[in-house]
Write an enzyme that holds these catalytic residues in place. Structure first.
Site, PDB file in Angstrom:
ATOM      1  N   ALA A  13      44.064  30.072  69.973  1.00 34.64           N
ATOM      2  CA  ALA A  13      44.733  31.373  69.883  1.00 34.64           C
ATOM      3  C   ALA A  13      43.949  32.283  68.958  1.00 34.64           C
ATOM      4  O   ALA A  13      43.170  31.821  68.116  1.00 34.64           O
ATOM      5  CB  ALA A  13      46.157  31.214  69.348  1.00 34.64           C
ATOM      6  N   ASP A  19      35.317  28.825  75.882  1.00 35.72           N
ATOM      7  CA  ASP A  19      36.233  29.955  75.716  1.00 35.72           C
ATOM      8  C   ASP A  19      37.324  29.818  76.772  1.00 35.72           C
ATOM      9  O   ASP A  19      37.036  29.789  77.974  1.00 35.72           O
ATOM     10  CB  ASP A  19      35.452  31.260  75.896  1.00 35.72           C
ATOM     11  CG  ASP A  19      36.305  32.508  75.691  1.00 35.72           C
ATOM     12  OD1 ASP A  19      37.547  32.429  75.794  1.00 35.72           O
ATOM     13  OD2 ASP A  19      35.720  33.587  75.455  1.00 35.72           O
ATOM     14  N   ILE A  20      38.592  29.749  76.354  1.00 37.56           N
ATOM     15  CA  ILE A  20      39.679  29.515  77.308  1.00 37.56           C
ATOM     16  C   ILE A  20      39.925  30.688  78.241  1.00 37.56           C
ATOM     17  O   ILE A  20      40.667  30.547  79.216  1.00 37.56           O
ATOM     18  CB  ILE A  20      40.993  29.149  76.594  1.00 37.56           C
ATOM     19  CG1 ILE A  20      41.492  30.307  75.712  1.00 37.56           C
ATOM     20  CG2 ILE A  20      40.841  27.862  75.792  1.00 37.56           C
ATOM     21  CD1 ILE A  20      42.903  30.120  75.193  1.00 37.56           C
ATOM     22  N   GLY A  52      58.054  45.527  58.355  1.00 42.89           N
ATOM     23  CA  GLY A  52      58.481  44.525  59.321  1.00 42.89           C
ATOM     24  C   GLY A  52      58.430  43.099  58.831  1.00 42.89           C
ATOM     25  O   GLY A  52      58.683  42.166  59.600  1.00 42.89           O
ATOM     26  N   ASP A  53      58.120  42.898  57.536  1.00 46.43           N
ATOM     27  CA  ASP A  53      58.022  41.536  57.003  1.00 46.43           C
ATOM     28  C   ASP A  53      59.397  40.869  57.065  1.00 46.43           C
ATOM     29  O   ASP A  53      60.406  41.458  56.672  1.00 46.43           O
ATOM     30  CB  ASP A  53      57.534  41.583  55.563  1.00 46.43           C
ATOM     31  CG  ASP A  53      57.064  40.223  55.059  1.00 46.43           C
ATOM     32  OD1 ASP A  53      56.778  39.360  55.897  1.00 46.43           O
ATOM     33  OD2 ASP A  53      56.966  40.051  53.830  1.00 46.43           O
ATOM     34  N   ASP A  60      36.767  24.509  72.130  1.00 49.91           N
ATOM     35  CA  ASP A  60      36.877  25.605  71.167  1.00 49.91           C
ATOM     36  C   ASP A  60      35.633  26.478  71.303  1.00 49.91           C
ATOM     37  O   ASP A  60      34.521  25.954  71.408  1.00 49.91           O
ATOM     38  CB  ASP A  60      36.983  25.052  69.744  1.00 49.91           C
ATOM     39  CG  ASP A  60      37.585  26.044  68.761  1.00 49.91           C
ATOM     40  OD1 ASP A  60      37.088  27.187  68.695  1.00 49.91           O
ATOM     41  OD2 ASP A  60      38.541  25.671  68.068  1.00 49.91           O
ATOM     42  N   VAL A  65      49.471  32.259  53.402  1.00 47.39           N
ATOM     43  CA  VAL A  65      49.617  32.649  52.003  1.00 47.39           C
ATOM     44  C   VAL A  65      49.158  31.545  51.055  1.00 47.39           C
ATOM     45  O   VAL A  65      48.557  31.831  50.002  1.00 47.39           O
ATOM     46  CB  VAL A  65      51.082  33.066  51.702  1.00 47.39           C
ATOM     47  CG1 VAL A  65      52.049  31.904  51.884  1.00 47.39           C
ATOM     48  CG2 VAL A  65      51.198  33.635  50.291  1.00 47.39           C
ATOM     49  N   TYR A 106      50.710  40.029  67.628  1.00 48.87           N
ATOM     50  CA  TYR A 106      50.590  38.579  67.657  1.00 48.87           C
ATOM     51  C   TYR A 106      51.888  37.947  68.163  1.00 48.87           C
ATOM     52  O   TYR A 106      51.873  37.106  69.065  1.00 48.87           O
ATOM     53  CB  TYR A 106      50.247  38.065  66.261  1.00 48.87           C
ATOM     54  CG  TYR A 106      50.213  36.561  66.192  1.00 48.87           C
ATOM     55  CD1 TYR A 106      49.164  35.839  66.736  1.00 48.87           C
ATOM     56  CD2 TYR A 106      51.256  35.847  65.586  1.00 48.87           C
ATOM     57  CE1 TYR A 106      49.139  34.451  66.691  1.00 48.87           C
ATOM     58  CE2 TYR A 106      51.234  34.469  65.528  1.00 48.87           C
ATOM     59  CZ  TYR A 106      50.174  33.775  66.083  1.00 48.87           C
ATOM     60  OH  TYR A 106      50.158  32.405  66.046  1.00 48.87           O
ATOM     61  N   ARG A 164      60.093  31.367  52.823  1.00 49.78           N
ATOM     62  CA  ARG A 164      59.400  30.738  53.930  1.00 49.78           C
ATOM     63  C   ARG A 164      59.640  29.226  53.885  1.00 49.78           C
ATOM     64  O   ARG A 164      60.006  28.667  52.848  1.00 49.78           O
ATOM     65  CB  ARG A 164      57.876  31.013  53.854  1.00 49.78           C
ATOM     66  CG  ARG A 164      57.494  32.487  53.951  1.00 49.78           C
ATOM     67  CD  ARG A 164      57.800  33.069  55.311  1.00 49.78           C
ATOM     68  NE  ARG A 164      57.361  34.458  55.446  1.00 49.78           N
ATOM     69  CZ  ARG A 164      58.133  35.517  55.248  1.00 49.78           C
ATOM     70  NH1 ARG A 164      59.400  35.352  54.872  1.00 49.78           N
ATOM     71  NH2 ARG A 164      57.659  36.731  55.410  1.00 49.78           N
TER      72      ARG A 164
END
Length: 306
Positions: free
Chosen positions: A84, A61-62, A263-264, A37, A180, A137, A204
């Site tokens: 990520a 760092d990948i 876009g949610d 990481d 959230v 993303y 969700r």
């Protein structure tokens, strides 16, 4: 000697929220674990328990050649890829960096793992690949999945891709994907305003972190060649989530309303049956219990048994 005692794993993103829990779960199962990481979003503090249990933590760092050297030295049997750039906001601000880490970094992890002699890569992706209008993303995670699928079709190294639902639990902070729970509980702890986007009827599927990492451990030996989604299989609206949180925390405030995010996704729920069949896995932690455990961590009441 039992084979499980000597198995070697690399966890990319091991100092992150989910990655640190995965390191602990693997150590408890007898694995030798190395966390890679760069700590740009993860934190060494997340690894305190894992360090006490014997994890080796390397700052890598990948997206750099340091990854190849670390992977070659470690010679893992299984690589769990969680590293990520998971902040949707940061990805929108800097889509090139998002693509470089999430898609380009994934390609580097695959290549380094293959050259090191690893037999399996467990790729932890995201339900964001299903976005109606995928953001930066979601596009980057989809590109990573497509690259890995193409490589695995003709490689000796095996691949399983997992797409967890909204993972929550101790050590999560409100700056990443699907955060959230952490955002709202954090606001309750600090006595800050709490914001609800739209009408709150968005649904969700909330998955406690221990259940998510249990599936990842099982995937080390199962579901080769498959992409599986992980979740409780229960739709929970944000309004219902807020009410359940109030019962856990005693919060009696009212959220401030904001317009719905462009876009949610309106409804999101996972069918857990394929993961149950391929992994022999099921989520065991209900929302009430998971919120209680997360609240105890945020308020300093969590038990610290190793």
């Amino acid at each position: 000697m039992d084979r499980a005692v000597t198995r070697r794993a690399v966890v990319t993103g091991g100092a992150g929220f989910v990655g640190s829990h995965l390191c602990e779960a693997l150590l408890r199962a007898g694995w030798r674990v190395v966390s890679l990481d760069d700590c740009s979003t993860g934190s060494p503090a997340n690894l305190e328990r894992a360090l006490a249990m014997g994890v080796e933590a390397l700052e890598v760092d990948i997206t750099t050649p340091d990854l190849d050297a670390a992977m070659a030295r470690t010679r893992p049997e299984v690589v769990f890829h969680l590293a990520a750039l998971s902040s949707v906001t940061l990805c929108q601000r800097d889509p090139e960096r998002c693509e470089a880490v999430n898609a380009g970094g994934t390609a580097r992890v695959w290549d380094a793992a293959r050259r090191s002699g690893a037999g399996k890569l467990v790729n932890v992706s995201s339900l964001a690949v299903h976005g109606v209008s995928p953001d930066a993303y979601g596009r980057s995670k989809l590109a990573a999945e497509e690259y890995l699928a193409g490589q695995a079709s003709s490689a000796k190294m095996r691949l399983t891709t997992l797409r967890p639902a909204n993972v929550y639990g101790p050590r999560q902070h409100g700056d990443g994907e699907s955060a959230v729970v952490a955002t709202w509980l954090g606001a309750m702890v600090r006595g800050e305003p709490l914001f609800l986007d739209g009408d709150g009827r968005q649904t969700r599927d909330f998955l406690y972190v221990d259940d998510a990492v249990a599936a990842m451990v099982l995937a080390a030996d199962r579901a080769d060649g498959h992409t599986l989604e992980l979740g409780m299989g229960v739709e929970t609206s944000l309004v219902t989530l807020l009410g359940t949180m109030g019962g856990t925390t005693g919060w009696r405030g009212r959220p401030s309303r904001r317009p719905a995010r462009p876009g949610d996704i309106r409804r999101s729920v996972v069918d857990p049956r394929p993961a149950a069949g391929r992994l022999g896995w099921e989520a065991r932690t209900g929302l009430d219990e998971g919120l209680r455990l997360t609240w105890e961590w945020m308020t300093g009441k969590e038990k610290t048994d190793l």
